[in-house]
Design a protein around this motif. Structure first.
Motif, PDB file in Angstrom:
ATOM      1  N   THR A 151      15.668  -8.568   6.107  1.00  0.00           N
ATOM      2  CA  THR A 151      14.907  -8.710   4.866  1.00  0.00           C
ATOM      3  C   THR A 151      15.380  -7.667   3.858  1.00  0.00           C
ATOM      4  O   THR A 151      15.477  -6.482   4.182  1.00  0.00           O
ATOM      5  N   TRP A 153      14.640  -5.820   0.250  1.00  0.00           N
ATOM      6  CA  TRP A 153      13.474  -5.560  -0.585  1.00  0.00           C
ATOM      7  C   TRP A 153      13.771  -4.409  -1.542  1.00  0.00           C
ATOM      8  O   TRP A 153      14.773  -3.705  -1.401  1.00  0.00           O
ATOM      9  N   THR A 154      12.911  -4.225  -2.521  1.00  0.00           N
ATOM     10  CA  THR A 154      13.065  -3.121  -3.459  1.00  0.00           C
ATOM     11  C   THR A 154      11.711  -2.471  -3.705  1.00  0.00           C
ATOM     12  O   THR A 154      10.661  -3.115  -3.534  1.00  0.00           O
ATOM     13  N   VAL A 174      15.296 -11.492  -4.408  1.00  0.00           N
ATOM     14  CA  VAL A 174      14.204 -10.518  -4.386  1.00  0.00           C
ATOM     15  C   VAL A 174      13.504 -10.617  -5.731  1.00  0.00           C
ATOM     16  O   VAL A 174      14.104 -10.337  -6.775  1.00  0.00           O
ATOM     17  N   TYR A 178       7.740  -3.665  -3.483  1.00  0.00           N
ATOM     18  CA  TYR A 178       6.723  -3.145  -2.575  1.00  0.00           C
ATOM     19  C   TYR A 178       6.750  -1.618  -2.598  1.00  0.00           C
ATOM     20  O   TYR A 178       7.812  -1.015  -2.773  1.00  0.00           O
ATOM     21  N   CYS A 189      10.799 -11.309  -1.027  1.00  0.00           N
ATOM     22  CA  CYS A 189      11.979 -10.634  -0.492  1.00  0.00           C
ATOM     23  C   CYS A 189      13.065 -11.670  -0.190  1.00  0.00           C
ATOM     24  O   CYS A 189      12.782 -12.860  -0.071  1.00  0.00           O
ATOM     25  N   ASN A 191      15.073 -13.132   2.527  1.00  0.00           N
ATOM     26  CA  ASN A 191      14.909 -13.169   3.982  1.00  0.00           C
ATOM     27  C   ASN A 191      15.987 -14.037   4.631  1.00  0.00           C
ATOM     28  O   ASN A 191      16.269 -15.143   4.169  1.00  0.00           O
ATOM     29  N   ARG A 223      15.311  -4.159   7.857  1.00  0.00           N
ATOM     30  CA  ARG A 223      14.848  -4.143   6.470  1.00  0.00           C
ATOM     31  C   ARG A 223      15.773  -3.261   5.641  1.00  0.00           C
ATOM     32  O   ARG A 223      15.915  -2.075   5.923  1.00  0.00           O
ATOM     33  N   GLN A 225      16.555  -1.689   2.010  1.00  0.00           N
ATOM     34  CA  GLN A 225      15.996  -1.394   0.693  1.00  0.00           C
ATOM     35  C   GLN A 225      17.101  -1.346  -0.347  1.00  0.00           C
ATOM     36  O   GLN A 225      18.125  -0.697  -0.162  1.00  0.00           O
TER      37      GLN A 225
END
Length: 227
Positions: A151, A153-154, A174, A178, A189, A191, A223, A225
């Protein structure tokens, strides 16, 4: 007492340090301020826990990754100047002090929240990161499907719209941010379900761009980032 159990649960989630027991003498280093230690040639790469419990940590630039005995990967940050690694576990900031040695070993200290309940733990340089599936020999089998999740994410709005992520011939986006690392599959996200192993990725949003490698383990959750 409730807070103590909560801290112990968080430490078990990342599987980094052990409960009080008889360990190697180097654990006393954090209590001996006069001892001089030298930094290993490089802290980067993978390290395996040395007390018989399956757990790994890995450092890449300013990122830290831990892998417990279920193959679950937790992402944090790494500081080479202190040195230390820090994780945000269920909204709690947990910081582990580190000491590196020329013989290829590393001592992972205990966070302040659990100084009276856990021991510093030795780790050693490793050629691999994570034991996918926890069974069998060679590269697969054992009843698993050989796949895991990744995943992207930012933590902030970059002001450029949607971030497009490409990995292993697939793409995702994305679209929201979060405050802490979400679970794999979280809404907003990018995924992916990928074969276990290392996969390179690229991501772009306006003038921002990212690239790197994700390490997917069987039935695990990686995950990444995008800062």
């Amino acid at each position: 007492m409730k807070n103590l159990f909560k801290i112990l649960k968080m430490l078990m989630l990342v599987g980094i340090v052990g409960l009080h027991s008889c360990e190697e003498d180097r654990e006393d280093d954090y209590e001996d301020e006069e001892e001089t230690t030298t930094t290993a040639a490089s802290p980067y790469g993978s390290w395996k826990r040395g007390d018989g419990i399956t757990a790994y940590v890995k450092f890449e630039n300013t990122k830290a990754f831990s892998c417990d005995n279920t193959g679950k990967i937790t992402e944090g940050t790494f500081s080479s100047s202190e040195p230390s690694m820090t994780y945000n576990i269920q909204g709690n900031i947990i910081k582990f002090p580190l000491k590196f040695y020329n013989d290829g070993s590393m001592l992972v200290g205990v966070p302040n929240q659990a100084i009276n309940t856990n021991n510093a733990t030795m780790y050693y340089k490793s050629d691999k990161f994570c034991d996918a599936g926890g069974g069998g020999t060679g590269g697969g089998g054992g009843g698993g499907n050989g796949q895991g999740k990744a995943t992207f994410w930012t933590q902030k709005d970059h002001g450029c719209g949607t971030i497009t992520v490409s990995v292993a011939g697939s793409s995702g986006s994305v679209s929201q941010f979060y405050s802490a690392a979400p679970e794999c599959g979280a809404t907003g996200c990018a995924n992916f379900t990928l074969p276990a192993g290392n996969h390179t990725f690229t991501a772009k949003c306006g003038s921002y761009s990212w690239s790197g490698t994700v390490t997917v383990t069987e039935n695990g959750c990686f995950r990444m980032q995008l800062n």
